[in-house]
Design a protein around this motif. Structure first.
Motif, PDB file in Angstrom:
ATOM      1  N   VAL A   1     -29.267  17.542 -17.979  1.00  0.00           N
ATOM      2  CA  VAL A   1     -30.499  16.863 -18.398  1.00  0.00           C
ATOM      3  C   VAL A   1     -30.240  16.026 -19.651  1.00  0.00           C
ATOM      4  CG1 VAL A   1     -32.855  17.157 -19.260  1.00  0.00           C
ATOM      5  CG2 VAL A   1     -32.021  18.631 -17.418  1.00  0.00           C
ATOM      6  N   VAL A   2     -29.636  16.658 -20.653  1.00  0.00           N
ATOM      7  CA  VAL A   2     -29.361  15.967 -21.924  1.00  0.00           C
ATOM      8  C   VAL A   2     -28.408  14.791 -21.698  1.00  0.00           C
ATOM      9  CG1 VAL A   2     -28.303  16.202 -24.209  1.00  0.00           C
ATOM     10  CG2 VAL A   2     -29.801  18.005 -23.326  1.00  0.00           C
ATOM     11  N   GLY A   3     -27.356  15.022 -20.895  1.00  0.00           N
ATOM     12  CA  GLY A   3     -26.366  13.982 -20.648  1.00  0.00           C
ATOM     13  C   GLY A   3     -26.948  12.777 -19.937  1.00  0.00           C
ATOM     14  N   ILE A   4     -27.762  13.015 -18.922  1.00  0.00           N
ATOM     15  CA  ILE A   4     -28.380  11.913 -18.175  1.00  0.00           C
ATOM     16  C   ILE A   4     -29.301  11.102 -19.083  1.00  0.00           C
ATOM     17  CG2 ILE A   4     -30.072  11.362 -16.364  1.00  0.00           C
ATOM     18  CD1 ILE A   4     -28.864  13.664 -14.735  1.00  0.00           C
ATOM     19  N   ARG A   5     -30.073  11.801 -19.893  1.00  0.00           N
ATOM     20  CA  ARG A   5     -31.003  11.107 -20.803  1.00  0.00           C
ATOM     21  C   ARG A   5     -30.236  10.241 -21.815  1.00  0.00           C
ATOM     22  NH1 ARG A   5     -35.150   8.474 -22.448  1.00  0.00           N
ATOM     23  NH2 ARG A   5     -36.206   9.152 -24.326  1.00  0.00           N
ATOM     24  N   ILE A   6     -29.174  10.782 -22.384  1.00  0.00           N
ATOM     25  CA  ILE A   6     -28.383  10.041 -23.373  1.00  0.00           C
ATOM     26  C   ILE A   6     -27.707   8.837 -22.726  1.00  0.00           C
ATOM     27  CG2 ILE A   6     -26.321  10.147 -24.830  1.00  0.00           C
ATOM     28  CD1 ILE A   6     -27.108  13.022 -25.523  1.00  0.00           C
ATOM     29  N   LEU A   7     -27.097   9.042 -21.561  1.00  0.00           N
ATOM     30  CA  LEU A   7     -26.402   7.950 -20.885  1.00  0.00           C
ATOM     31  C   LEU A   7     -27.381   6.851 -20.452  1.00  0.00           C
ATOM     32  CD1 LEU A   7     -23.870   9.959 -18.684  1.00  0.00           C
ATOM     33  CD2 LEU A   7     -23.347   8.540 -20.679  1.00  0.00           C
ATOM     34  N   ALA A   8     -28.565   7.262 -20.002  1.00  0.00           N
ATOM     35  CA  ALA A   8     -29.562   6.284 -19.567  1.00  0.00           C
ATOM     36  C   ALA A   8     -29.979   5.388 -20.724  1.00  0.00           C
ATOM     37  CB  ALA A   8     -30.779   6.996 -18.989  1.00  0.00           C
ATOM     38  N   VAL A   9     -30.164   5.979 -21.902  1.00  0.00           N
ATOM     39  CA  VAL A   9     -30.565   5.182 -23.062  1.00  0.00           C
ATOM     40  C   VAL A   9     -29.400   4.332 -23.562  1.00  0.00           C
ATOM     41  CG1 VAL A   9     -31.301   5.312 -25.481  1.00  0.00           C
ATOM     42  CG2 VAL A   9     -32.405   6.755 -23.753  1.00  0.00           C
ATOM     43  N   LYS A  10     -28.216   4.929 -23.607  1.00  0.00           N
ATOM     44  CA  LYS A  10     -27.034   4.211 -24.119  1.00  0.00           C
ATOM     45  C   LYS A  10     -26.726   2.977 -23.274  1.00  0.00           C
ATOM     46  CE  LYS A  10     -22.128   4.812 -25.267  1.00  0.00           C
ATOM     47  NZ  LYS A  10     -22.258   4.200 -26.597  1.00  0.00           N
ATOM     48  N   PHE A  11     -26.814   3.132 -21.947  1.00  0.00           N
ATOM     49  CA  PHE A  11     -26.463   2.027 -21.054  1.00  0.00           C
ATOM     50  C   PHE A  11     -27.690   1.298 -20.507  1.00  0.00           C
ATOM     51  CE2 PHE A  11     -22.785   4.912 -20.894  1.00  0.00           C
ATOM     52  CZ  PHE A  11     -21.778   4.015 -21.252  1.00  0.00           C
ATOM     53  N   LYS A  12     -28.858   1.613 -21.106  1.00  0.00           N
ATOM     54  CA  LYS A  12     -30.114   0.927 -20.742  1.00  0.00           C
ATOM     55  C   LYS A  12     -30.415   1.026 -19.251  1.00  0.00           C
ATOM     56  CE  LYS A  12     -30.089  -2.340 -24.600  1.00  0.00           C
ATOM     57  NZ  LYS A  12     -29.077  -1.610 -25.399  1.00  0.00           N
ATOM     58  N   ILE A  13     -30.214   2.220 -18.706  1.00  0.00           N
ATOM     59  CA  ILE A  13     -30.553   2.483 -17.307  1.00  0.00           C
ATOM     60  C   ILE A  13     -32.025   2.887 -17.252  1.00  0.00           C
ATOM     61  CG2 ILE A  13     -30.052   3.893 -15.283  1.00  0.00           C
ATOM     62  CD1 ILE A  13     -27.264   4.408 -16.520  1.00  0.00           C
ATOM     63  N   ALA A  14     -32.786   2.237 -16.420  1.00  0.00           N
ATOM     64  CA  ALA A  14     -34.220   2.520 -16.356  1.00  0.00           C
ATOM     65  C   ALA A  14     -34.698   2.486 -14.917  1.00  0.00           C
ATOM     66  CB  ALA A  14     -34.993   1.503 -17.190  1.00  0.00           C
ATOM     67  N   LEU A  15     -35.838   3.110 -14.690  1.00  0.00           N
ATOM     68  CA  LEU A  15     -36.457   3.066 -13.370  1.00  0.00           C
ATOM     69  C   LEU A  15     -37.011   1.654 -13.133  1.00  0.00           C
ATOM     70  CD1 LEU A  15     -38.387   6.455 -13.405  1.00  0.00           C
ATOM     71  CD2 LEU A  15     -36.233   5.959 -12.256  1.00  0.00           C
ATOM     72  N   PRO A  16     -37.082   1.234 -11.890  1.00  0.00           N
ATOM     73  CA  PRO A  16     -37.645  -0.102 -11.607  1.00  0.00           C
ATOM     74  C   PRO A  16     -39.113  -0.176 -11.986  1.00  0.00           C
ATOM     75  CG  PRO A  16     -37.322   1.144  -9.577  1.00  0.00           C
ATOM     76  CD  PRO A  16     -36.644   1.933 -10.662  1.00  0.00           C
ATOM     77  N   THR A  17     -39.543  -1.343 -12.384  1.00  0.00           N
ATOM     78  CA  THR A  17     -40.939  -1.548 -12.762  1.00  0.00           C
ATOM     79  C   THR A  17     -41.624  -2.451 -11.745  1.00  0.00           C
ATOM     80  OG1 THR A  17     -42.434  -2.405 -14.463  1.00  0.00           O
ATOM     81  CG2 THR A  17     -40.265  -3.471 -14.255  1.00  0.00           C
TER      82      THR A  17
END
Length: 203
Positions: free
Chosen positions: A181-197
């Motif tokens: 959970v922590v790793g996915i959250r950190i990587l998503a923010v670091k690499f600007k991975i986001a859900l589609p809008t």
């Protein structure tokens, strides 16, 4: 004892994240304490109500209230050291959702719920305190924005049950779920991975 320690660590992490938001919003000491409390116990309160466990856990165990007050004291005293508020808030909030996801899953398992429902319960446990915190502080909750937040809880919780299927001992699978959970959250923010809008960017 292992699961209690994880629960207390999650309480500390979320309480400090609440303190940081309250300080950022320039609330008075009473406001800081209230925001710390709702952030730390919001998810667990909803979890216990959904499970029919009343009085809710923090009302029966004084250690939670004492822990939150201690976190408030630490957060207030060391607010200057936590000068990078956004970075500190992200760190404590991320640790909190990792810990609380697995606490919620464990409570669901003890109630005899299915793995899918347990993952949902863990996500509620991890997310709801932050939702209440953000609403009270006049912010759109992170979970309702495009950032990877609840998705990290779902993936980490799902990974926990998958690892159990491969006969990984429960404490190791539990810790792995937290780190995922922590790793996915950190990587998503670091690499600007986001859900589609559904909204298009304006020109």
């Amino acid at each position: 004892m292992f699961y209690l320690i994880i629960d207390i660590l999650g309480t500390i992490a979320f309480a400090i994240s609440g303190v940081l938001v309250a300080i950022d919003k320039k609330l008075d000491l009473f406001g800081v304490i209230i925001i710390a409390f709702v952030t730390a116990i919001g998810g667990g309160t909803l979890r216990d109500l959904l499970l029919g466990n009343t009085p809710v856990n923090w009302l029966q165990e004084p250690i939670y209230g004492i822990t939150i007050l201690g976190a408030v004291v630490v957060g207030v005293l060391f607010r200057k050291q936590l000068k990078y508020v956004r970075r500190s808030l992200f760190l404590f909030d991320t640790i909190g959702i990792g810990l609380y996801t697995m606490v919620g899953i464990e409570k669901g398992l003890l109630a005899g719920l299915s793995p899918a429902i347990c993952v949902g319960l863990g996500t509620v446990n991890a997310s709801f305190g932050g939702v209440v915190r953000d609403i009270l502080c006049n912010q759109i909750p992170i979970i309702f924005r495009k950032e990877i937040y609840a998705t990290a809880c779902i993936l980490g919780g799902g990974a926990y049950f998958i690892l159990q299927e491969f006969a990984l001992p429960d404490p190791y699978a539990y810790l792995a779920g937290i780190f995922i959970v922590v790793g996915i959250r950190i990587l998503a923010v670091k690499f600007k991975i986001a859900l589609p809008t559904i909204y298009q960017k304006s020109n």
